[in-house]
Each structure stands twice: as structure tokens, then as C-alpha cells.
Design an enzyme around this catalytic site. Structure first.
Site, PDB file in Angstrom:
ATOM      1  N   GLU A 160      -8.988  -7.042  47.417  1.00 23.99           N
ATOM      2  CA  GLU A 160      -8.530  -6.902  46.025  1.00 23.99           C
ATOM      3  C   GLU A 160      -8.115  -8.233  45.399  1.00 23.99           C
ATOM      4  O   GLU A 160      -7.003  -8.361  44.884  1.00 23.99           O
ATOM      5  CB  GLU A 160      -7.403  -5.858  45.957  1.00 23.99           C
ATOM      6  CG  GLU A 160      -7.848  -4.514  46.507  1.00 23.99           C
ATOM      7  CD  GLU A 160      -6.749  -3.450  46.558  1.00 23.99           C
ATOM      8  OE1 GLU A 160      -5.626  -3.716  46.108  1.00 23.99           O
ATOM      9  OE2 GLU A 160      -7.028  -2.347  47.067  1.00 23.99           O
ATOM     10  N   ASN A 201     -13.321  -6.860  50.087  1.00 30.31           N
ATOM     11  CA  ASN A 201     -13.182  -5.432  49.785  1.00 30.31           C
ATOM     12  C   ASN A 201     -12.466  -5.284  48.444  1.00 30.31           C
ATOM     13  O   ASN A 201     -11.498  -5.996  48.179  1.00 30.31           O
ATOM     14  CB  ASN A 201     -12.338  -4.820  50.927  1.00 30.31           C
ATOM     15  CG  ASN A 201     -12.250  -3.325  50.909  1.00 30.31           C
ATOM     16  OD1 ASN A 201     -13.268  -2.636  50.778  1.00 30.31           O
ATOM     17  ND2 ASN A 201     -11.041  -2.796  51.054  1.00 30.31           N
ATOM     18  N   HIS A 237     -12.280   4.681  45.272  1.00 31.92           N
ATOM     19  CA  HIS A 237     -11.234   5.656  44.918  1.00 31.92           C
ATOM     20  C   HIS A 237     -11.624   6.196  43.543  1.00 31.92           C
ATOM     21  O   HIS A 237     -11.331   5.578  42.524  1.00 31.92           O
ATOM     22  CB  HIS A 237      -9.860   4.990  44.871  1.00 31.92           C
ATOM     23  CG  HIS A 237      -9.396   4.510  46.213  1.00 31.92           C
ATOM     24  ND1 HIS A 237      -9.057   5.382  47.232  1.00 31.92           N
ATOM     25  CD2 HIS A 237      -9.240   3.264  46.717  1.00 31.92           C
ATOM     26  CE1 HIS A 237      -8.698   4.685  48.304  1.00 31.92           C
ATOM     27  NE2 HIS A 237      -8.808   3.400  48.018  1.00 31.92           N
ATOM     28  N   ASP A 267     -12.441   8.452  48.232  1.00 28.01           N
ATOM     29  CA  ASP A 267     -11.833   9.746  47.906  1.00 28.01           C
ATOM     30  C   ASP A 267     -12.114  10.014  46.431  1.00 28.01           C
ATOM     31  O   ASP A 267     -12.294   9.090  45.651  1.00 28.01           O
ATOM     32  CB  ASP A 267     -10.327   9.819  48.251  1.00 28.01           C
ATOM     33  CG  ASP A 267      -9.492   8.681  47.715  1.00 28.01           C
ATOM     34  OD1 ASP A 267      -9.871   8.070  46.697  1.00 28.01           O
ATOM     35  OD2 ASP A 267      -8.429   8.406  48.306  1.00 28.01           O
TER      36      ASP A 267
HETATM   37  O1  9MR Z   1      -3.149   4.256  52.222  1.00 23.77           O
HETATM   38  C1  9MR Z   1      -2.256   3.180  52.017  1.00 23.77           C
HETATM   39  C2  9MR Z   1      -0.876   3.718  51.661  1.00 23.77           C
HETATM   40  O2  9MR Z   1      -0.339   4.433  52.753  1.00 23.77           O
HETATM   41  C3  9MR Z   1       0.036   2.574  51.271  1.00 23.77           C
HETATM   42  O3  9MR Z   1       1.277   3.097  50.834  1.00 23.77           O
HETATM   43  C4  9MR Z   1      -0.616   1.768  50.169  1.00 23.77           C
HETATM   44  C5  9MR Z   1       0.235   0.588  49.734  1.00 23.77           C
HETATM   45  O4  9MR Z   1      -0.324  -0.007  48.610  1.00 23.77           O
HETATM   46  O5  9MR Z   1      -1.878   1.281  50.625  1.00 23.77           O
HETATM   47  C6  9MR Z   1      -2.769   2.314  50.884  1.00 23.77           C
HETATM   48  O6  9MR Z   1      -4.056   1.813  51.175  1.00 23.77           O
HETATM   49  C7  9MR Z   1      -4.673   1.022  50.166  1.00 23.77           C
HETATM   50  C8  9MR Z   1      -5.608   0.053  50.868  1.00 23.77           C
HETATM   51  O7  9MR Z   1      -4.940  -0.685  51.831  1.00 23.77           O
HETATM   52  C9  9MR Z   1      -6.283  -0.870  49.871  1.00 23.77           C
HETATM   53  N1  9MR Z   1      -6.924  -0.152  48.809  1.00 23.77           N
HETATM   54  C10 9MR Z   1      -6.135   0.890  48.150  1.00 23.77           C
HETATM   55  C11 9MR Z   1      -5.553   1.832  49.201  1.00 23.77           C
HETATM   56  C12 9MR Z   1      -4.827   2.987  48.522  1.00 23.77           C
HETATM   57  O8  9MR Z   1      -3.723   2.531  47.814  1.00 23.77           O
END
Ligand code: 9MR
Length: 346
Positions: A160, A201, A237, A267
Site C-alpha cells: 500500500e 501489494n 477488497h 472479499d
Molecule cells: O486483517 C487485518 C486486520 O486484522 C487488522 O486489524 C488490519 C489493520 O489495518 O489489517 C488487516 O489486514 C489488512 C492487510 O494487512 C493489508 N490490506 C488490508 C487488510 C484489511 O484491512
């Protein structure tokens, strides 16, 4: 061998020859699974993100460990910076190792997630007052140690790094090092494991547009400079009814740069519709659309769900008009989306 013994052996062989294929055939007809469907479509895997706290739920665990359903695992949290280097130079891999050991035990593949991200950083990084050379060292050490510890994997080295308009995200890394942190991280990862697949990513790069174009330009510029980059992770997402129509074209443009792509965090949430039949049918169609786009692009190597049950999705199902993004519902009943994935691989 005694004559009788030989006869007996022949009998066992014949009995087996008759009995085994029959039961295989029954299995072959009934054994279904998302990973099996992906493999039949010549993809490397269909996988899922997971957190080990979810494994106490025995139903969850039994679906997760089934290689027919999932051939690949991404740690949703525990390989991130806050957990793997909570203090400068102090590396703690215990939580990540729980995931890596599960992956080894079950014979699945692991996706490392991630080396450099603006989020889930320890305080010492976020609040650090580093000079550029100091932060360059910190980034290099983190990526090297992480990728070296989990060798032989695919890694989301950069996560990101772009804004939706295609400019670089302002964070501690960019603000201190400009975009040079990206080659620094990728080169450190390559040194740590010459065989790892190194990815950038991101989200909102599923369809063509400013952000996807900026990422294509970044990949081109890295390649021109000889910086190692093997793939782009398309998080995905998505929201029901809002899946971009250019998924396939966009993936083709990425792979035309000489890299592979993977769908890394799929998702598809329901929005402004309750989880009624119509919403679930549209969700199924959208899952099928995404999977068939990957299926149509040879260098789209695999698909990862960002967890597989609504029970543990990162998208909360409250308020009730948003959420329900996974192929299994919160009671582990397969939703129509499950069939959408299977069909997308056909
Ligand atoms: O699934 C992850 C969640 O449990 C955390 O709280 C969150 C913190 O920002 O990150 C989530 O995973 C993220 C991933 O690492 C990067 N892309 C977005 C995902 C969903 O937020």
C-alpha cells in the site's frame, strides 16, 4: 514366492484394482474444494488469510486445514512489523512461526505479509526521528531479517505505497526517504532469499485507473533500474455490484510488464442490501467474475481470500447493511459465493 502365495497376492491385487478405483471415483465425483478447483484450472493455489486465535474454533480449523479447500495461507497480522521487530533490532518470530509451522505441517504454501507498510508499525518506527541513512538501514535490516527467517516464500515486500490518485503515500518511509525505500526494501529481500518471489501489494488497483497506472509505471521504473520485482498483489477488497469491468485487461497490462500477478486479499462485501437471497446471488456472480478474470490470465498465479468465514472477517457485520463478505457465513454454511468461486475456475 510359493504358488499359493502368488495366487493370493494376485487376488489382493485384483480385488484392490476393482475396489480402489471405484472408491476413488466416488471421491473424484464428490470431493470438491476451492483449492482443488484452482489447481484443476492450473493455478498454484487458492488460499486464505488467517489468525491463529481463530483456530480454537474447531469447525474453523477443520476447514482451514483441509487442503481441498485451501492450498495457501497468509498471516493476517503476525508477520507485520509491530509483531516481528517490536524494538529496534529485536526480532520476535514466535507468532509468525505458529503460522509457518501450520503451513509446513499441512503442506500448504505460505505468503509472507508484509515487510514495509505504513500501518501496524511499532512506536519506535512511527515516532522515530531518523535521518534518511538511518531509516534506510532500519528498512533494510527489517526486510532482510524477515525474508531470511521465512525463506522460500512469496513476500509482499511493499504494501500500500500509493494513494488512490497514483501519488506516493505520505508516511514515515516516503517522508524520510522519498520513494527510494522501495528499491531498498526489494533489494534487501532479494539478498535475504534469492529464490523468494517479491511483490508489491495494493488495493484499488483491481481495475484500470490512476492508481493502477501509477503502479505499472513504478514496476517499469524498478525494472529499468534492475531492482528485483516479481509480481503485483491485487488485494481485491471489493463491494457487491461495484466490481470493476476491467479486471482482466488490467491484469494483462500488469503481466505484460514481465511480472506475475496474484489476487491476495479477496472479499466482496454486501452494501446497502441485507444478506438476502438477491444480495447473495449478486455476491456469487461477483466472486465468479473476479475468479474468472484470474483464470483467463495465465500469469495470475493464485487467489487468496482475506479469511473465509463472515465470523472472522475484518469487515464487521454491524451495522447489518454492510459486511458478509466471505464465501462461508458465520455459522460455516457455504454461501452461493462458494459456488461462484468454483464456477469461476471452470
Ligand atoms: O486483517 C487485518 C486486520 O486484522 C487488522 O486489524 C488490519 C489493520 O489495518 O489489517 C488487516 O489486514 C489488512 C492487510 O494487512 C493489508 N490490506 C488490508 C487488510 C484489511 O484491512
Amino acid at each position: 514366492m510359493h504358488h499359493l502365495g502368488r495366487f493370493f497376492a494376485l487376488f489382493v491385487l485384483l480385488a484392490g484394482a476393482v475396489a480402489l478405483p471405484a472408491s476413488d471415483a466416488v471421491d473424484g465425483r464428490t470431493k470438491k474444494g476451492l483449492n482443488l478447483a484452482a489447481k484443476a484450472a492450473k493455478k498454484l493455489y487458492l488460499g486464505t488469510a488467517t489468525n491463529s486465535e481463530e483456530w480454537n474454533d474447531t469447525t474453523y480449523y477443520s476447514i482451514l486445514e483441509d487442503n481441498a479447500e485451501f492450498g495457501q495461507i497468509t498471516a493476517a497480522n503476525v508477520m507485520k512489523w509491530f509483531d516481528t521487530e517490536p524494538e529496534p533490532g529485536v526480532f520476535t518470530f514466535q507468532d509468525g512461526d505458529v503460522i509457518a509451522n501450520f503451513v509446513k505441517k499441512t503442506g500448504k504454501k505460505l505468503r509472507g505479509h508484509n515487510c514495509v507498510w505504513h500501518n501496524q508499525l511499532p512506536d519506535w518506527v512511527v515516532n522515530g526521528t531518523f535521518t534518511a541513512p538511518e531509516l534506510a538501514f532500519v528498512v533494510e535490516r527489517h526486510c532482510f531479517e524477515l525474508v531470511h527467517h521465512y525463506r522460500g516464500q512469496v513476500w509482499d515486500v511493499i504494501n500500500e505505497s500509493l494513494n488512490d490518485d497514483g501519488t506516493f503515500r505520505s508516511d514515515i518511509f516516503y517522508d524520510t526517504l522519498n520513494s527510494t525505500y522501495i528499491p531498498i526494501a526489494l533489494r534487501a529481500a532479494r539478498r535475504a532469499d534469492p529464490h523468494a518471489k517479491l511483490y508489491i501489494n495494493d488495493y484499488n488497483i483491481e481495475g484500470t485507473g490512476a492508481k493502477a497506472t501509477a503502479l505499472k509505471n513504478l514496476v517499469k521504473s524498478l525494472k529499468r533500474q534492475g531492482v528485483p520485482i516479481d509480481g503485483v498483489g491485487i488485494q481485491s477488497h471489493l463491494t457487491v455490484g461495484q466490481v470493476p469491468t476491467t479486471l482482466r485487461q488490467n491484469m494483462e497490462e500488469f503481466v505484460a510488464l514481465g511480472i506475475e500477478v496474484a489476487i491476495t486479499e479477496l472479499d466482496i462485501r454486501l452494501l446497502n442490501t441485507t444478506a438476502n437471497e438477491e444480495g447473495l446471488a449478486r455476491q456469487k456472480a461477483d466472486y465468479e467474475t473476479v475468479i474468472s478474470a484470474c483464470n483467463a490470465v495465465e500469469k495470475c498465479v493464485g487467489v487468496t481470500l482475506w479469511d473465509f468465514t463472515d465470523k472472522f472477517s475484518w469487515i464487521p457485520t454491524t451495522p447489518p447493511n454492510e459486511g458478509y463478505p466471505c464465501p462461508w457465513d458465520e455459522n460455516y454454511v457455504k454461501k452461493p459465493a462458494y459456488e461462484g468461486i468454483i464456477q469461476g475456475f471452470q
